[in-house]
Motif scaffolding. Structure first.
Motif, PDB file in Angstrom:
ATOM      1  N   GLY A 122       6.499   0.553  -4.765  1.00  0.00           N
ATOM      2  CA  GLY A 122       5.286  -0.066  -4.069  1.00  0.00           C
ATOM      3  C   GLY A 122       3.745   0.898  -4.641  1.00  0.00           C
TER       4      GLY A 122
ATOM      5  N   LEU B 258      -1.027   0.260   1.957  1.00  0.00           N
ATOM      6  CA  LEU B 258       0.451  -0.063   1.496  1.00  0.00           C
ATOM      7  C   LEU B 258       0.956   0.863   0.541  1.00  0.00           C
ATOM      8  CD1 LEU B 258       0.143  -4.066   1.251  1.00  0.00           C
ATOM      9  CD2 LEU B 258       1.249  -2.753   2.946  1.00  0.00           C
ATOM     10  N   GLY B 259      -0.065   1.254  -0.326  1.00  0.00           N
ATOM     11  CA  GLY B 259       0.804   2.262  -1.158  1.00  0.00           C
ATOM     12  C   GLY B 259       0.942   3.661  -0.693  1.00  0.00           C
TER      13      GLY B 259
ATOM     14  N   GLY C  81       2.472  -0.978  -7.550  1.00  0.00           N
ATOM     15  CA  GLY C  81       1.927  -2.208  -7.175  1.00  0.00           C
ATOM     16  C   GLY C  81       0.490  -2.072  -6.279  1.00  0.00           C
ATOM     17  N   ALA C  82       0.315  -1.070  -5.527  1.00  0.00           N
ATOM     18  CA  ALA C  82      -1.016  -0.785  -4.922  1.00  0.00           C
ATOM     19  C   ALA C  82      -1.912  -0.411  -6.000  1.00  0.00           C
ATOM     20  CB  ALA C  82      -0.870   0.253  -4.102  1.00  0.00           C
TER      21      ALA C  82
ATOM     22  N   THR D 235      -5.001  -2.465   0.728  1.00  0.00           N
ATOM     23  CA  THR D 235      -4.069  -2.627  -0.465  1.00  0.00           C
ATOM     24  C   THR D 235      -3.745  -0.797  -0.645  1.00  0.00           C
ATOM     25  OG1 THR D 235      -5.208  -4.202  -1.479  1.00  0.00           O
ATOM     26  CG2 THR D 235      -3.873  -2.626  -2.966  1.00  0.00           C
TER      27      THR D 235
ATOM     28  N   SER E 296       4.364   3.396   0.947  1.00  0.00           N
ATOM     29  CA  SER E 296       5.364   3.625   0.197  1.00  0.00           C
ATOM     30  C   SER E 296       5.635   5.001  -0.167  1.00  0.00           C
ATOM     31  CB  SER E 296       5.196   2.592  -0.835  1.00  0.00           C
ATOM     32  OG  SER E 296       4.179   3.024  -1.630  1.00  0.00           O
TER      33      SER E 296
ATOM     34  N   THR F 162       8.821   4.487  -4.487  1.00  0.00           N
ATOM     35  CA  THR F 162       7.359   4.590  -5.005  1.00  0.00           C
ATOM     36  C   THR F 162       7.193   3.418  -5.788  1.00  0.00           C
ATOM     37  OG1 THR F 162       8.661   5.794  -6.831  1.00  0.00           O
ATOM     38  CG2 THR F 162       7.891   7.152  -4.919  1.00  0.00           C
TER      39      THR F 162
END
Length: 74
Positions: A17, A59-60, A20-21, A56, A63, A15
């Motif tokens: 990631g 990608l979140g 990061g998103a 973006t 994850s 999580t």
């Protein structure tokens, strides 16, 4: 180490990631607003902003999917 504990640790690491998103989306929109305020004529290129946002966030979400798979499937 028990298997359940390893699953929880792996899901927690996956999580990261999502954070990061969130940071990536903030940077994308912050830079867009900064550029739009400096040069209003270039603010019309909104499609590039939406594409960057979508990649973006994908990608979140990916994850999050990995974390849920680790918790409930594996």
């Amino acid at each position: 180490m028990e298997v359940e504990a390893a699953k929880m640790i792996g899901a927690g690491i996956a999580t990261i990631g999502m954070g990061g998103a969130g940071i990536g989306v903030g940077i994308i929109f912050g830079n867009y607003l900064s550029g739009a305020l400096r040069n209003p004529a270039a603010a019309g290129q909104f499609t590039n902003l939406i594409f960057g946002f979508a990649v973006t966030e994908a990608l979140g979400i990916f994850s999050l999917l990995i974390a849920l798979l680790l918790l409930f499937v594996v």
